[in-house]
Design a protein around this motif. Structure first.
Motif, PDB file in Angstrom:
ATOM      1  N   ALA A  46       7.431  -4.512   6.274  1.00  0.00           N
ATOM      2  CA  ALA A  46       8.044  -5.769   5.928  1.00  0.00           C
ATOM      3  C   ALA A  46       8.904  -4.867   4.965  1.00  0.00           C
ATOM      4  O   ALA A  46       9.472  -4.111   5.057  1.00  0.00           O
ATOM      5  CB  ALA A  46       6.515  -6.084   4.937  1.00  0.00           C
ATOM      6  N   PHE A  59      11.682  -6.549   1.881  1.00  0.00           N
ATOM      7  CA  PHE A  59      11.395  -6.981   0.714  1.00  0.00           C
ATOM      8  C   PHE A  59      12.966  -7.578   0.596  1.00  0.00           C
ATOM      9  O   PHE A  59      13.648  -6.218   0.670  1.00  0.00           O
ATOM     10  CB  PHE A  59      10.276  -5.771  -0.473  1.00  0.00           C
ATOM     11  N   ASN A  95      10.080  -6.009  -5.786  1.00  0.00           N
ATOM     12  CA  ASN A  95       8.887  -6.526  -5.405  1.00  0.00           C
ATOM     13  C   ASN A  95       7.727  -5.295  -3.823  1.00  0.00           C
ATOM     14  O   ASN A  95       6.400  -5.154  -4.228  1.00  0.00           O
ATOM     15  CB  ASN A  95       9.161  -7.739  -3.922  1.00  0.00           C
ATOM     16  N   ALA A  96       8.472  -4.675  -4.144  1.00  0.00           N
ATOM     17  CA  ALA A  96       7.814  -3.332  -3.140  1.00  0.00           C
ATOM     18  C   ALA A  96       7.397  -2.656  -4.016  1.00  0.00           C
ATOM     19  O   ALA A  96       6.182  -2.180  -3.862  1.00  0.00           O
ATOM     20  CB  ALA A  96       9.697  -2.198  -2.275  1.00  0.00           C
ATOM     21  N   LYS A  98       5.810  -3.709  -6.673  1.00  0.00           N
ATOM     22  CA  LYS A  98       4.403  -4.549  -7.043  1.00  0.00           C
ATOM     23  C   LYS A  98       3.712  -4.363  -6.042  1.00  0.00           C
ATOM     24  O   LYS A  98       1.928  -4.471  -6.522  1.00  0.00           O
ATOM     25  CB  LYS A  98       4.904  -5.911  -7.559  1.00  0.00           C
ATOM     26  N   ARG A  99       4.247  -4.393  -4.518  1.00  0.00           N
ATOM     27  CA  ARG A  99       3.039  -4.188  -3.257  1.00  0.00           C
ATOM     28  C   ARG A  99       2.778  -2.769  -3.724  1.00  0.00           C
ATOM     29  O   ARG A  99       0.969  -2.863  -3.347  1.00  0.00           O
ATOM     30  CB  ARG A  99       3.872  -4.626  -2.555  1.00  0.00           C
ATOM     31  N   ALA A 100       3.134  -1.657  -3.742  1.00  0.00           N
ATOM     32  CA  ALA A 100       2.800  -0.325  -4.220  1.00  0.00           C
ATOM     33  C   ALA A 100       1.969  -0.389  -5.376  1.00  0.00           C
ATOM     34  O   ALA A 100       0.801   0.180  -4.377  1.00  0.00           O
ATOM     35  CB  ALA A 100       3.673   0.372  -3.901  1.00  0.00           C
ATOM     36  N   GLU A 138       0.492  -2.597  -6.334  1.00  0.00           N
ATOM     37  CA  GLU A 138      -1.011  -3.775  -5.773  1.00  0.00           C
ATOM     38  C   GLU A 138      -2.753  -2.914  -4.555  1.00  0.00           C
ATOM     39  O   GLU A 138      -3.588  -2.629  -4.545  1.00  0.00           O
ATOM     40  CB  GLU A 138      -1.090  -4.777  -4.456  1.00  0.00           C
ATOM     41  N   LEU A 139      -1.434  -1.878  -3.470  1.00  0.00           N
ATOM     42  CA  LEU A 139      -2.640  -1.013  -2.642  1.00  0.00           C
ATOM     43  C   LEU A 139      -3.206  -0.125  -3.491  1.00  0.00           C
ATOM     44  O   LEU A 139      -4.001   0.404  -2.996  1.00  0.00           O
ATOM     45  CB  LEU A 139      -1.475  -0.872  -2.036  1.00  0.00           C
ATOM     46  N   ASP A 148      -0.718   3.720   2.284  1.00  0.00           N
ATOM     47  CA  ASP A 148       0.262   2.155   2.382  1.00  0.00           C
ATOM     48  C   ASP A 148       0.361   2.000   1.188  1.00  0.00           C
ATOM     49  O   ASP A 148       1.992   1.298   1.998  1.00  0.00           O
ATOM     50  CB  ASP A 148      -0.972   1.343   2.959  1.00  0.00           C
ATOM     51  N   ALA A 149       0.322   2.435   0.481  1.00  0.00           N
ATOM     52  CA  ALA A 149       1.151   2.363  -0.583  1.00  0.00           C
ATOM     53  C   ALA A 149       2.817   3.254  -0.148  1.00  0.00           C
ATOM     54  O   ALA A 149       3.187   2.420   0.105  1.00  0.00           O
ATOM     55  CB  ALA A 149       0.431   1.890  -2.089  1.00  0.00           C
ATOM     56  N   VAL A 208       5.315   1.926   2.384  1.00  0.00           N
ATOM     57  CA  VAL A 208       6.001   1.158   1.646  1.00  0.00           C
ATOM     58  C   VAL A 208       6.464   1.001   1.003  1.00  0.00           C
ATOM     59  O   VAL A 208       8.294   0.912   1.326  1.00  0.00           O
ATOM     60  CB  VAL A 208       4.804  -0.489   1.103  1.00  0.00           C
TER      61      VAL A 208
END
Length: 971
Positions: free
Chosen positions: A2, A4, A9-10, A12-14, A16-17, A25-26, A29
């Motif tokens: 993905a 970003f 944003n990356a 935040k995504r990490a 969340e994971l 996965d985090a 990312v």
């Protein structure tokens, strides 16, 4: 993968994971974001991402991921914000250490948990088989599985950080700190294998640093700060190596320190050199190199005596005693006797190498047996006053072993001295860098030396001795040990003896009466008897000789004193001059280095500024494009949502929505949310103010009570200290009065001595003043003579300048006259040439005029001939001449009786000579520079061109003449 648009944003995504338990996965990312080429400009959010990234790597023990991420982050912030990289690395090491300590605290048996040879080795096959066969795991294996992985990860952390920081001049302090922490890790957990690898890693880093000197961010070893950091690291490595008992690695560390000093050609501080020589003494003693051990102690004594101002007399005696005992412990014979040439060469190279490490310069071409030996060392100890600083027991032992000849009772006299010396020693209070001094470790070597001395002296006196008698004379060892010592001495030809066990005797070498050794012994006996006789019966001639010596003693003392003062002043001047030259050289080198560094920094700053501006412009452009794209997508999604819901319709019905209107609506919503947030914050702030006010109101009386109690305590303390100070002042005053009364008795002697010194100085002053006045007169006279000579030289130079200037002016006038004469001659010659040319042109014009008149007459006659038509047939009847051939006039005329030609012939004849009108301009352009074309020539037998006013008008063409064309070209 993905992509970003923003780093946040990356992150935040990490998060969340991570919240849903997908740490792998985090981590992937964040790793993709850090290694992508899109985010190569440093930003503050990237630093927060790195903190989260290293936390995930530590939690999951992903050392390889952490190393890759840190390398990429170093590329990002190397030229912009290198302190951010330092913070991230410190956080990474802190987390690794904290997790390792936590795992260690959870383990209950640390010794069993760390009982493995290599942290980087995999599990052994025996362990795997035991883990599968055994149904119930033991406690030691569970501890191993709990503690070992975290210590492996911590070791990988230190290695990775050192690899990342190895060629970074801006993070030298962090590199040194990491190396120190890695050393402490090896020391704390007794990791010998990892310590060797760590030393090799640091050694390779320094070798690569010296090999590749053209790197951009390479540390400069000539800088004092960088050199100090590298030296501190090497000395810490040396200390840890000696504490772990890794003497080979300690010796290699010594070589590293010496190599570093050789590269920069600067000597470190005296405190570091004390540690250097102290560790060197331990290494040489462990290796059995007693000679090098003694030389190292000698250098250590010199440093302590020269630079340690707080060294006490007791500590100085201990160090001097250690030096003397270390020198005495060296074997008194040369062990290289009888060795091969190759062994001698190897030994010579080894001596040179060790001498460089210790600080002695040896020439490899010279024979250095006598320079670097036991005898030369003992001579240096006596000449430098080391023996005089040692304890009395050591002095007595030195005399017994080196100067006394007591063949039978030397061992019995040495034994009590060795017992006393063995009790001496301890820690040095005024020399913290020197380890604990224990003189007892030299006892065995000194006992061996005493045995050798006894055998040597006995062999000089006796030829045969019983084994029982010899054993009783040597109380240190049994006869088997004595026999082993004697075998080694005989092998190196120190003594000559044989042991006959069948007869129970010892046979010494045969020495005749005239041998050198026995003769020396008899000479010493004669000198001793002569000295004893002189003491019993003193000579009567000595008294007057003593009086004569005393008469000239004062003058001799004064002369010697003056000579020493002059020598001292010369030495001081030489030292000052040498120091001044060294300072100037260092100042020049520093200025050159600073200029080069300044130029490099300026160029680097310019390059970085240009690159930063370019990156900034690119980043702004990308951000604007991304922002517009996101806004457009968000507006489109919001519009689709509104259209799907059907409840929230646009405010303006019947009007088409645009991006601007949607942005205004979004801004209004954001403004409302912001106002609500501010109201909530104001409410919270008001609550906090009330709470803080209440806390302070409650704390005010408590603070006041503590303050009053503190005042009372300080008042009592002040009164006590004041009373103590009064008592101390009274005691000092009484002591000063007693000291004044004691020193008052020497006042008269002091005044007498002062008057004597002042009179001597006054006489010397008068003498030097007279010499100075005489010298000034000579200088004045010399300067007068010099001024007179200078005036004469100036007068001569000025007169020469005037003469040369006159000669130059005369030469210039002559040259001007010559130029004027040449100019006039050239003008006259030119006028004559112009006159000749004018005459030539006049003649040419006259010739042209005559030629023109002749041509007109000729044309006129030809025109008249063509006007007679009756003659034309006659011409035709005559023979046709060749075309282009000249026809005389009498041949062109026809007889009168000829018949007239037809009208058609007469009428068409002129047309045969006419040239078309289209070719007339060509002939006019060609002029007289070239002959006319073949078609323009006259085709009849006559050379006279036809004249026809109808075709040619009033112009009168003339035939082409080559001479005329050449004349026109020449004109």
């Amino acid at each position: 993968m993905a992509n970003f648009a923003k780093p946040e944003n990356a992150l935040k995504r990490a998060e969340e994971l991570i919240n849903v338990g997908q740490k792998q996965d985090a981590l992937q990312v964040l790793h993709n974001l850090i290694t992508s080429k899109r985010h190569r400009a440093w930003q503050k959010p990237i630093e927060r991402i790195m903190f989260k990234y290293v936390e995930l790597c530590v939690d999951m023990r992903k050392g390889r991921f952490a190393k890759d991420g840190l390398i990429q982050y170093r590329i990002i912030c190397q030229q912009v914000n290198v302190s951010s990289l330092e913070e991230v690395i410190k956080h990474f090491m802190h987390l690794s250490t904290e997790r390792a300590e936590k795992a260690r605290s959870q383990a209950q048996a640390l010794e069993e948990a760390l009982d493995f040879d290599d942290l980087e080795a995999d599990k052994r096959p025996e362990d795997l088989m035991l883990s599968y066969v055994s149904g119930e795991k033991g406690k030691d294996r569970s501890d191993r599985e709990l503690v070992t992985p975290w210590f492996k990860f911590l070791w990988e952390t230190y290695r990775s950080v050192l690899e990342i920081l190895r060629n970074n001049s801006k993070l030298e302090a962090l590199y040194a700190m990491t190396a120190h922490r890695a050393f402490q890790f090896c020391k704390q957990y007794k990791r010998a294998t990892e310590f060797r690898r760590l030393c090799e890693i640091i050694r390779n880093h320094l070798a690569n640093l010296n090999k590749y000197k053209d790197q951009r961010d390479r540390p400069d070893l000539s800088a004092p700060e960088s050199l100090q950091l590298y030296l501190d690291t090497r000395f810490e490595q040396l200390k840890i190596a000696t504490e772990l008992g890794l003497w080979q690695e300690a010796f290699r560390s010594i070589e590293d320190i010496h190599g570093l000093m050789s590269i920069v050609k600067k000597t470190p501080k005296a405190s570091l050199m004390v540690v250097y020589y102290a560790k060197l003494t331990e290494i040489f003693w462990i290796s059995g190199s007693h000679l090098y051990h003694a030389y190292a102690w000698f250098k250590l004594f010199t440093l302590q005596k020269s630079f340690n101002k707080n060294l006490s007399q007791k500590d100085l005696q201990l160090i001097a005693s250690s030096v003397v005992l270390a020198a005495l412990s060296v074997t008194p014979y040369d062990q290289r006797r009888g060795a091969s040439h190759l062994e001698l060469e190897n030994e010579k190279e080894r001596n040179i190498r060790m001498a460089n490490l210790i600080g002695f310069n040896l020439e490899p071409k010279l024979e250095n047996r006598e320079v670097f030996s036991r005898s030369s060392l003992l001579t240096d100890l006596i000449s430098k006053g080391v023996l005089s600083c040692a304890t009395q027991e050591v002095k007595d032992l030195y005399l017994l072993l080196e100067h006394e000849f007591l063949s039978l009772d030397v061992a019995s006299k040495i034994q009590p001295l060795l017992m006393k010396i063995s009790k001496l020693g301890g820690k040095l209070a005024s020399a913290s860098s020197v380890p604990e001094v224990q003189l007892s470790r030299y006892a065995s070597s000194l006992e061996k030396l005493a045995t050798l001395r006894l055998l040597k002296q006995v062999s000089q006196v006796y030829q045969t001795m019983k084994i029982e008698s010899l054993s009783q004379m040597i109380p240190f060892f049994n006869f088997s040990m004595v026999e082993k010592i004697s075998v080694d001495a005989v092998k190196h030809k120190f003594i000559a003896m044989r042991v006959d066990h069948m007869k129970g005797v010892v046979l010494f070498g045969n020495m005749g009466l005239e041998s050198d050794k026995l003769r020396d012994h008899l000479t010493m006996l004669a000198e001793s008897l002569n000295n004893a006789r002189a003491m019993i019966y003193p000579s009567a001639k000595k008294a007057p000789m003593m009086g004569e010596v005393l008469l000239g003693l004062g003058e001799t003392v004064d002369k010697e004193h003056k000579r020493l003062l002059a020598r001292k002043s010369v030495i001081e001047k030489r030292k000052e001059e040498q120091e001044r030259q060294l300072l100037e050289m260092e100042r020049e080198e520093e200025s050159k280095r600073q200029m080069l560094l300044k130029k490099t920094e300026e160029a680097e700053k310019k390059r970085l500024a240009a690159m930063f501006e370019q990156q900034r412009a690119e980043r702004i452009r990308k951000e604007i494009e991304e922002r517009e794209l996101e806004e457009a997508q968000a507006l489109l999604l919001e519009t689709e949502k509104h259209s799907k819901r059907g409840k929230k319709k646009p405010i303006l019905d019947g009007e088409k929505l645009t991006k601007q209107t949607l942005i205004e609506r979004a801004l209004s919503e954001q403004l409302k949310e912001k106002q609500e947030q501010e109201k909530r914050l104001q409410k919270v702030a008001k609550t906090m103010d009330h709470l803080e006010r209440a806390k302070r109101e409650e704390a005010a009386p408590l603070i006041e009570a503590v303050f009053q109690r503190r005042l009372v305590e300080e008042k009592v303390l002040h009164e006590r200290e004041q009373q103590l100070e009064v008592e101390l002042s009274r005691q000092r005053h009484d002591g000063d009065l007693k000291e004044k009364n004691r020193l008052g008795r020497m006042l008269e002697n002091k005044m007498v001595f002062q008057e004597r010194v002042m009179s001597w100085r006054q006489a010397e002053f008068e003498q030097r003043r007279g010499e100075r006045e005489e010298r000034i007169k000579q200088i004045i006279l010399a300067r007068k003579q010099e001024r007179e000579m200078k005036r004469q030289k100036i007068f001569y130079v000025r007169s020469e300048e005037v003469r040369i200037r006159k000669l130059q002016e005369e030469e210039e006038a002559r040259k001007r006259e010559e130029a004027e004469r040449r100019r006039k001659e050239e003008a006259e010659r030119k006028a004559k040439l112009d006159e000749i040319a004018e005459k030539q042109r006049q003649r040419e014009r006259e010739l042209e005029e005559k030629e023109r008149v002749r041509r007109e007459a000729l044309l006129r006659r030809s025109t008249e001939g063509l006007a007679r038509p009756s003659e034309l047939p006659a011409v035709s009847r005559t023979a046709e001449p060749a075309p282009g051939k000249y026809v005389p006039r009498f041949r062109r005329e026809t007889p009168k009786s000829s018949a007239p030609t037809p009208t058609s012939t007469s009428t068409s004849e002129p047309d045969r000579w006419v040239k078309p009108a289209s070719s007339e301009p060509d002939r006019q352009v060609a002029g007289s520079r070239a002959p006319p074309p073949q078609s323009d020539r006259w085709t009849s037998g006559s050379r006279v061109p036809p004249q026809d006013s109808k075709h040619f008008g009033s112009s009168k063409p003339e035939p082409w003449r080559p001479s005329r064309a050449r004349n026109l070209q020449r004109g």
